[in-house]
Motif scaffolding. Structure first.
Motif, PDB file in Angstrom:
ATOM      1  N   LYS A   1      44.038  10.123  30.878  1.00 26.84           N
ATOM      2  CA  LYS A   1      43.842   8.946  31.736  1.00 26.84           C
ATOM      3  C   LYS A   1      43.458   9.351  33.150  1.00 26.84           C
ATOM      4  N   GLU A   2      44.100  10.415  33.682  1.00 25.23           N
ATOM      5  CA  GLU A   2      43.803  10.878  35.036  1.00 25.23           C
ATOM      6  C   GLU A   2      42.359  11.372  35.159  1.00 25.23           C
ATOM      7  N   ALA A   3      41.798  11.844  34.032  1.00 30.74           N
ATOM      8  CA  ALA A   3      40.407  12.302  34.031  1.00 30.74           C
ATOM      9  C   ALA A   3      39.446  11.138  33.841  1.00 30.74           C
ATOM     10  N   ASN A   4      39.972   9.904  33.811  1.00 33.29           N
ATOM     11  CA  ASN A   4      39.184   8.678  33.616  1.00 33.29           C
ATOM     12  C   ASN A   4      38.399   8.687  32.312  1.00 33.29           C
ATOM     13  N   LEU A   5      39.013   9.230  31.278  1.00 34.62           N
ATOM     14  CA  LEU A   5      38.391   9.233  29.952  1.00 34.62           C
ATOM     15  C   LEU A   5      38.861   7.994  29.213  1.00 34.62           C
ATOM     16  N   PRO A   6      38.055   7.494  28.272  1.00 34.48           N
ATOM     17  CA  PRO A   6      38.382   6.214  27.624  1.00 34.48           C
ATOM     18  C   PRO A   6      39.588   6.311  26.689  1.00 34.48           C
ATOM     19  N   ILE A   7      40.368   5.236  26.709  1.00 38.11           N
ATOM     20  CA  ILE A   7      41.467   5.111  25.750  1.00 38.11           C
ATOM     21  C   ILE A   7      41.272   3.825  24.960  1.00 38.11           C
ATOM     22  N   GLU A   8      41.873   3.804  23.788  1.00 45.41           N
ATOM     23  CA  GLU A   8      41.847   2.613  22.927  1.00 45.41           C
ATOM     24  C   GLU A   8      43.251   2.091  22.794  1.00 45.41           C
ATOM     25  N   LYS A   9      43.345   0.802  22.545  1.00 42.61           N
ATOM     26  CA  LYS A   9      44.648   0.186  22.262  1.00 42.61           C
ATOM     27  C   LYS A   9      44.567  -0.448  20.901  1.00 42.61           C
ATOM     28  N   ALA A  10      45.645  -0.282  20.139  1.00 42.77           N
ATOM     29  CA  ALA A  10      45.658  -0.838  18.788  1.00 42.77           C
ATOM     30  C   ALA A  10      46.109  -2.284  18.792  1.00 42.77           C
TER      31      ALA A  10
END
Length: 135
Positions: A126-135
């Motif tokens: 997250k700190e690297a501003n990379l994408p995350i998904e939420k289920a």
């Protein structure tokens, strides 16, 4: 020798500065785990499989895109089902990186020699501003 005695303060400042400049390199070499940049590179170039070892509730709150959820307690039983090709790199992720480090030992015991933990876990992702998904 006279030069060294006359300029001892400048020499000591230069040595301390050099040491401080080298510190990130030395610390990076001892840090265990895979950096976020290296993880992205492995995912894109080597088709690395991302396995999130968090509990299902944590996984639902947010995870690396495309990650498969296999809780740490079930890793030994379920990892061979999730990642059938043991030659592929496996990136193990958890919230902070601690559980993923333990998961690496289990994965390597199962024959996944290219298993590595993401240093810093999902927090670093997250700190690297990379994408995350939420289920």
């Amino acid at each position: 020798m006279k030069f060294l005695l006359d300029n001892w303060m400048l020499i000591s400042v230069a040595l301390v500065s050099g040491g401080l400049l080298l510190w990130p390199v030395i610390a990076g070499a001892t840090a265990s785990g895979l950096s976020t940049a290296m993880a992205v590179q492995m995912i894109n170039r080597e088709k690395a499989v991302v396995v999130d070892v968090c509990e299902p509730a944590e996984y639902a709150q947010g995870h690396v895109g495309g990650a498969r959820n296999v809780p740490l307690a079930q890793l030994e039983q379920r990892l061979p089902e999730v990642v059938k090709n043991k030659a592929l790199p496996v990136i193990l992720v958890c919230a902070s990186g601690a559980r993923a480090q333990r998961a690496v030992a289990t994965a390597q015991k199962l024959g996944y020699e290219k298993a590595q933990a993401l240093a810093g876990g999902l927090k670093a992702w997250k700190e690297a501003n990379l994408p995350i998904e939420k289920a």
